[in-house]
Design a protein around this motif. Structure first.
Motif, PDB file in Angstrom:
ATOM      1  N   GLY A  16      11.660 -54.444  -3.106  1.00 60.58           N
ATOM      2  CA  GLY A  16      10.739 -54.814  -2.035  1.00 60.58           C
ATOM      3  C   GLY A  16      11.016 -56.170  -1.435  1.00 60.58           C
ATOM      4  N   SER A  17      10.292 -56.465  -0.359  1.00 63.84           N
ATOM      5  CA  SER A  17      10.495 -57.730   0.355  1.00 63.84           C
ATOM      6  C   SER A  17       9.387 -58.728   0.036  1.00 63.84           C
ATOM      7  N   ARG A  18       9.790 -59.887  -0.479  1.00 54.82           N
ATOM      8  CA  ARG A  18       8.805 -60.953  -0.767  1.00 54.82           C
ATOM      9  C   ARG A  18       8.330 -61.613   0.530  1.00 54.82           C
ATOM     10  N   GLU A  19       9.231 -61.713   1.521  1.00 55.83           N
ATOM     11  CA  GLU A  19       8.824 -62.325   2.797  1.00 55.83           C
ATOM     12  C   GLU A  19       7.756 -61.465   3.470  1.00 55.83           C
ATOM     13  N   ALA A  20       7.966 -60.145   3.460  1.00 56.67           N
ATOM     14  CA  ALA A  20       6.964 -59.268   4.079  1.00 56.67           C
ATOM     15  C   ALA A  20       5.704 -59.201   3.211  1.00 56.67           C
ATOM     16  N   ASN A  40      13.523 -48.813   5.272  1.00 59.68           N
ATOM     17  CA  ASN A  40      14.591 -48.755   4.280  1.00 59.68           C
ATOM     18  C   ASN A  40      15.618 -49.812   4.697  1.00 59.68           C
ATOM     19  N   ARG A  41      15.821 -50.820   3.835  1.00 58.10           N
ATOM     20  CA  ARG A  41      16.661 -51.940   4.285  1.00 58.10           C
ATOM     21  C   ARG A  41      18.104 -51.517   4.550  1.00 58.10           C
ATOM     22  N   VAL A  42      18.593 -50.561   3.772  1.00 56.38           N
ATOM     23  CA  VAL A  42      19.994 -50.169   3.929  1.00 56.38           C
ATOM     24  C   VAL A  42      20.156 -49.239   5.134  1.00 56.38           C
ATOM     25  N   ASP A  44      17.706 -48.339   7.573  1.00 56.50           N
ATOM     26  CA  ASP A  44      17.019 -48.657   8.833  1.00 56.50           C
ATOM     27  C   ASP A  44      17.338 -50.042   9.366  1.00 56.50           C
ATOM     28  N   MET A  45      17.403 -51.034   8.455  1.00 57.49           N
ATOM     29  CA  MET A  45      17.410 -52.430   8.922  1.00 57.49           C
ATOM     30  C   MET A  45      18.804 -53.021   9.097  1.00 57.49           C
ATOM     31  N   ARG A  46      19.754 -52.539   8.318  1.00 62.64           N
ATOM     32  CA  ARG A  46      21.079 -53.188   8.358  1.00 62.64           C
ATOM     33  C   ARG A  46      22.018 -52.669   9.453  1.00 62.64           C
ATOM     34  N   PRO A  47      21.944 -51.386   9.845  1.00 66.04           N
ATOM     35  CA  PRO A  47      22.886 -50.920  10.881  1.00 66.04           C
ATOM     36  C   PRO A  47      22.767 -51.731  12.179  1.00 66.04           C
ATOM     37  N   MET A  59      17.515 -59.804  13.738  1.00 68.04           N
ATOM     38  CA  MET A  59      17.991 -60.308  12.457  1.00 68.04           C
ATOM     39  C   MET A  59      18.048 -59.194  11.403  1.00 68.04           C
ATOM     40  N   GLY A  60      17.393 -58.084  11.689  1.00 66.20           N
ATOM     41  CA  GLY A  60      17.381 -56.980  10.733  1.00 66.20           C
ATOM     42  C   GLY A  60      16.598 -57.287   9.470  1.00 66.20           C
ATOM     43  N   THR A  61      15.616 -58.181   9.600  1.00 66.12           N
ATOM     44  CA  THR A  61      14.811 -58.538   8.421  1.00 66.12           C
ATOM     45  C   THR A  61      13.339 -58.166   8.628  1.00 66.12           C
ATOM     46  N   VAL A  62      12.621 -58.078   7.520  1.00 62.75           N
ATOM     47  CA  VAL A  62      11.156 -57.971   7.558  1.00 62.75           C
ATOM     48  C   VAL A  62      10.603 -59.276   6.994  1.00 62.75           C
ATOM     49  N   PRO A  63       9.386 -59.677   7.387  1.00 59.41           N
ATOM     50  CA  PRO A  63       8.432 -58.912   8.167  1.00 59.41           C
ATOM     51  C   PRO A  63       8.666 -59.001   9.672  1.00 59.41           C
ATOM     52  N   ALA A  64       8.083 -57.997  10.360  1.00 58.69           N
ATOM     53  CA  ALA A  64       7.874 -58.060  11.797  1.00 58.69           C
ATOM     54  C   ALA A  64       6.453 -57.535  12.025  1.00 58.69           C
ATOM     55  N   LEU A  73       7.899 -62.314  14.806  1.00 57.11           N
ATOM     56  CA  LEU A  73       8.829 -62.313  13.676  1.00 57.11           C
ATOM     57  C   LEU A  73       8.601 -63.569  12.841  1.00 57.11           C
ATOM     58  N   GLU A  74       9.183 -63.595  11.679  1.00 57.21           N
ATOM     59  CA  GLU A  74       9.157 -64.732  10.750  1.00 57.21           C
ATOM     60  C   GLU A  74       7.831 -64.795   9.970  1.00 57.21           C
ATOM     61  N   SER A  75       7.968 -64.758   8.650  1.00 57.66           N
ATOM     62  CA  SER A  75       6.781 -64.714   7.788  1.00 57.66           C
ATOM     63  C   SER A  75       5.847 -65.906   8.015  1.00 57.66           C
ATOM     64  N   ALA A  76       6.412 -67.107   8.199  1.00 55.95           N
ATOM     65  CA  ALA A  76       5.557 -68.292   8.363  1.00 55.95           C
ATOM     66  C   ALA A  76       4.758 -68.190   9.661  1.00 55.95           C
ATOM     67  N   ALA A 136      25.138 -57.894  -0.423  1.00 57.75           N
ATOM     68  CA  ALA A 136      25.237 -57.839   1.042  1.00 57.75           C
ATOM     69  C   ALA A 136      24.497 -59.009   1.682  1.00 57.75           C
ATOM     70  N   ILE A 137      23.468 -59.543   0.988  1.00 61.08           N
ATOM     71  CA  ILE A 137      22.703 -60.668   1.539  1.00 61.08           C
ATOM     72  C   ILE A 137      23.432 -61.984   1.279  1.00 61.08           C
ATOM     73  N   TYR A 138      24.266 -61.993   0.227  1.00 63.37           N
ATOM     74  CA  TYR A 138      24.967 -63.226  -0.160  1.00 63.37           C
ATOM     75  C   TYR A 138      26.474 -63.000  -0.124  1.00 63.37           C
TER      76      TYR A 138
HETATM   77  N1  LIG Z   1      13.050 -66.210   7.624  1.00 60.91           N
HETATM   78  C1  LIG Z   1      12.659 -64.843   7.518  1.00 60.91           C
HETATM   79  C2  LIG Z   1      13.412 -64.206   6.362  1.00 60.91           C
HETATM   80  C3  LIG Z   1      13.133 -62.741   6.239  1.00 60.91           C
HETATM   81  C4  LIG Z   1      14.036 -62.059   5.210  1.00 60.91           C
HETATM   82  O1  LIG Z   1      15.103 -62.557   4.869  1.00 60.91           O
HETATM   83  N2  LIG Z   1      13.591 -60.896   4.728  1.00 60.91           N
HETATM   84  C5  LIG Z   1      14.421 -60.135   3.798  1.00 60.91           C
HETATM   85  C6  LIG Z   1      13.557 -59.438   2.792  1.00 60.91           C
HETATM   86  S1  LIG Z   1      12.718 -60.533   1.706  1.00 60.91           S
HETATM   87  C7  LIG Z   1      15.113 -59.024   4.548  1.00 60.91           C
HETATM   88  O2  LIG Z   1      14.507 -58.409   5.387  1.00 60.91           O
HETATM   89  N3  LIG Z   1      16.401 -58.772   4.234  1.00 60.91           N
HETATM   90  C8  LIG Z   1      17.165 -57.797   4.908  1.00 60.91           C
HETATM   91  C9  LIG Z   1      18.137 -57.073   4.030  1.00 60.91           C
HETATM   92  O3  LIG Z   1      18.029 -57.134   2.812  1.00 60.91           O
HETATM   93  O4  LIG Z   1      18.982 -56.413   4.598  1.00 60.91           O
HETATM   94  C10 LIG Z   1      11.138 -64.747   7.295  1.00 60.91           C
HETATM   95  O5  LIG Z   1      10.573 -65.677   6.674  1.00 60.91           O
HETATM   96  O6  LIG Z   1      10.517 -63.793   7.763  1.00 60.91           O
END
Ligand SMILES: N[C@@H](CCC(=O)N[C@@H](CS)C(=O)NCC(=O)O)C(=O)O
Length: 238
Positions: A16-20, A40-42, A44-47, A59-64, A73-76, A136-138
């Motif tokens: 799961g996503s800690r940011e979302a 689904n991050r793989v 839905d979000m990455r393509p 950016m392909g990230t959550v949350p939105a 966009l952006e959790s903050a 894939a994230i790092y």
């Molecule tokens: N700066 C962004 C970072 C969001 C972020 O990196 N979310 C991660 C999940 S915790 C994500 O969606 N990663 C995409 C992936 O794993 O492909 C925020 O605070 O919203």
């Protein structure tokens, strides 16, 4: 209607996503009516040419967040927006100084704390999550064992927890002793201690604060957080 794009833990290679989770907890605290669109991050979000990256978040990230067609966009930013939308929630204190402090800790989490967290993620052996999904994230993760650097990353991470520990001395919550988005930003990420094998026990104020957050229904309903807390307990890190 409020819709939150989230990655919930079930079936997610990274639990799961800690940011979302931050955005979901903030929304639950307000009592707002909202729906979760589980991604689904793989798939839905990455393509790069997928619907999510082209239409929702490049950016392909959550949350939105989608609020009647207004996209944020952006959790903050989302937590701040939600707190302002529902002022009675108390997620932002009612004085300028209180709000300043709450935002200080949200910013500190997103910059100073997260820098140390990412450094550790870059070097920590992948054990409890799916390796390819994590790597894939790092993309700059070294492929060999870097013991000295890993030790330094733990030291840096411990330093950040020392800062938080001192701030919580005599305080129930991070900002002006009143529960706020600052606690949500930090608590959702401190809960990653289990995955990172980071011992929270040398930080008793942090442990008490995490247990305090755990009592709140909004946190109990967030599966990412409850899963992370379970791992912390299973590994006796709190
Ligand atoms: N700066 C962004 C970072 C969001 C972020 O990196 N979310 C991660 C999940 S915790 C994500 O969606 N990663 C995409 C992936 O794993 O492909 C925020 O605070 O919203």
């Amino acid at each position: 209607m409020i819709k939150l794009y989230h990655v919930t833990p079930e079936g997610d290679p990274l639990h799961g996503s800690r940011e979302a989770a931050k955005a979901a907890i903030a929304l639950r605290e307000t009592g707002a009516d909202f729906e979760i669109e589980n991604m689904n991050r793989v798939k839905d979000m990455r393509p790069v040419d997928g619907h999510y990256k082209t239409k929702i978040n490049p950016m392909g990230t959550v949350p939105a967040l989608d609020h009647d067609g207004f996209m944020l966009l952006e959790s903050a930013a989302i937590m701040n927006y939600v707190a302002e939308l529902f002022p009675d929630s108390g997620l932002l204190p009612d004085t300028a100084q209180g709000r300043g402090k709450a935002r200080q800790w949200v910013m500190w989490e997103g910059t100073c704390y997260c820098l140390a967290l990412c450094n550790l993620c870059m070097l920590h052996p992948v054990k409890d999550v799916d390796a390819p999904a994590f790597e894939a994230i790092y993309p700059f993760r070294p492929d060999a064992n870097h013991e000295k650097e890993l030790e330094l990353a733990y030291e840096q991470f411990a330093h950040r927890h020392g800062v938080l520990e001192n701030n919580l001395k005599g305080n129930d919550y991070v900002a002006n002793n009143s529960y706020s988005i600052g606690d949500i930003a930090l608590g959702a990420h401190v809960a990653l201690a289990g995955l990172l094998d980071f011992d929270l026990r040398p930080f008793p104020n942090i442990c008490d604060w995490m247990k305090r957050l755990e009592q709140r229904p909004a946190w109990q309903q967030e599966g990412v957080f409850t899963g992370d807390m379970q791992m912390i307990r299973d590994k006796n890190l709190i």
